[in-house]
Design a protein around this motif. Structure first.
Motif: not given
Length: 442
Positions: A152-176
């Motif tokens: 079960a879940g919300t169905g959002i299965v990808g983020l622009s800053a996704q990097q494993g179980e954290q968010l990519d510290p090198a990511a630039k705005p925005p998060l989408f």
């Protein structure tokens, strides 16, 4: 090569591919190799469990024999006390004992201080001990049983800053948002790829130009509360998503023709049989192959070597290195017929583990051109599973991974030859800068 990414941040339940044995096999004060599915019940985490984890790392992690045991216990103790403080349960008598570097005497002193132990703090200590190895493929995992009716879940299965179980510290705005499952709560709420996350759980996605790691916890809430901005209209709206059963299609290779005699092949992961699925799509021997590895979280090193064998023979694809002694080269599968097509590989920060193994082999051996953005930098040697007496699992690499040029890829990633990032507006309007750049190279 195990990519231990589990989309628990975005989806409430996920399966774990590593086998686990029943708690009864984890006995005698040592961890045991994982050989069977997890038991439905197990004893609570105890000081004995922490002891198992401590000696398991020292005995089975490739760098364990050279480690300072005191460093492991210091990491564990810091996390233990921090967990107690967060719950207003700190103890006035809880102080780190003198540690000498002798693994047995240090453990004895450490265990005496802990006494009976606190279950929550002990779990935090085990997680921190393994995290302190700074190895992406070393994990402490508590396998979740799949709920009735499936994941079960919300169905959002990808983020622009996704990097494993954290968010990519090198990511630039925005998060989408980069991917939404059809028929999911997110899809029914009208959420689309390209929608910008302004806030999650009331927490801003970025603080200045730095991604806010604390929003990861907001995706574990139920409901998940998001403030979204549609890039094509500038409209902002609030959305509350309740989890619901999800239907996921099995991973599969897809392909479509491109102008100029090229074929766009999307490979979502190096799952069992993936290489043969790609090769089957290329039987017509197209002029150029645009192999899309964006979001590919990795998989089997055997599949990597087999697919590389379709583009070159007799090459070293990577090295697996023990703590001491010579590194062992991995080589292309030369039993695969050569295709003779030009290769262009699309990568991004979601390309991890075996995906990076493949990308580095292409780049270092001059097999093709990399387009997109640098890969995740989350690659290590294959991890083996070891069971603890509370039913949890330690994933510990037996070797470390180096690229074909004997370079370290973990934490660094593979750089591209042509930079072509995807933006929120690109996703929302159906543009693909990486594919456009690839076509210009054909």
């Amino acid at each position: 090569m195990i990519r231990a990414f589990c989309a628990a941040v975005l989806v409430a339940a996920c399966s774990m591919s590593a086998p686990v044995s029943s708690p009864a096999t984890a006995s005698g004060g040592r961890c045991s190799p994982a050989t069977a599915p997890p038991a439905r019940s197990a004893p609570p985490t105890s000081v004995s469990t922490l002891r198992q984890a401590y000696f398991c790392v020292l005995d089975h992690y490739y760098g364990g024999p050279a480690m300072d045991p005191a460093a492991l216990l210091k990491s564990a103790f810091a996390a233990y006390t921090q967990d107690l403080m967060r719950r207003d349960a700190d103890r006035s008598d809880l102080r780190l004992p003198e540690l000498t570097g002798d693994r047995d005497s240090d453990w004895a002193a450490f265990a005496e201080v802990l006494g009976a132990g606190d279950v929550s703090a002990l779990r935090a200590a085990i997680t921190a001990m393994v995290a302190g190895l700074h190895d992406d493929h070393a994990r402490a995992v508590r396998p979740a049983l799949q709920p009735e009716g499936g994941p079960a879940g919300t169905g959002i299965v990808g983020l622009s800053a996704q990097q494993g179980e954290q968010l990519d510290p090198a990511a630039k705005p925005p998060l989408f948002i980069t991917s939404v499952l059809p028929g999911s709560p997110a899809a029914k709420a009208g959420i689309r790829a390209g929608d910008i996350i302004v806030k999650a759980g009331g927490v801003p996605a970025f603080i200045g130009n730095t991604v806010n790691q604390s929003i990861v916890a907001a995706f574990a809430a139920d409901p998940v509360k998001l403030t979204l901005k549609r890039p094509t209209t500038g409209r902002t709206r609030a959305v509350s998503l309740k989890e619901a059963p999800l239907t996921r299609r099995p991973a599969a290779v897809t392909a479509k023709p491109l102008p100029g005699g090229a074929l766009h092949v999307r490979l979502p992961g190096f799952f069992e049989g993936a290489a043969d699925q790609v090769i089957a799509q290329l039987k017509g021997k197209p002029k150029a192959v645009v192999l899309d590895l964006r979001g590919n979280g990795g998989g089997s090193p055997r599949e990597v070597r087999r697919l590389l064998g379709a583009f070159a023979h007799g090459m070293v694809t990577s090295y697996f290195c023990p703590l001491k002694g010579e590194c062992v080269p991995n080589r292309s599968d030369d039993g695969v017929a050569l295709l003779g097509s030009r290769l262009i590989v699309l990568t991004d920060r979601g390309c991890a583990s075996a995906c990076e193994d493949f990308s580095a082999a292409v780049k270092d051996n001059g097999l093709g051109t990399l387009v997109g953005t640098r890969t995740a930098g989350a690659v290590s040697g294959p991890a083996e599973g070891y069971l603890l007496d509370d039913g949890s699992l330690l994933l510990l690499p037996k070797v470390r991974h180096l690229g074909p040029a004997r370079e370290t890829l973990d934490t660094i990633g593979v750089p591209v030859d042509h930079y072509a990032p995807m933006t929120a507006l690109d996703l929302a309007t159906g543009r693909d800068p990486a594919v456009a750049r690839a076509l210009a190279l054909v």
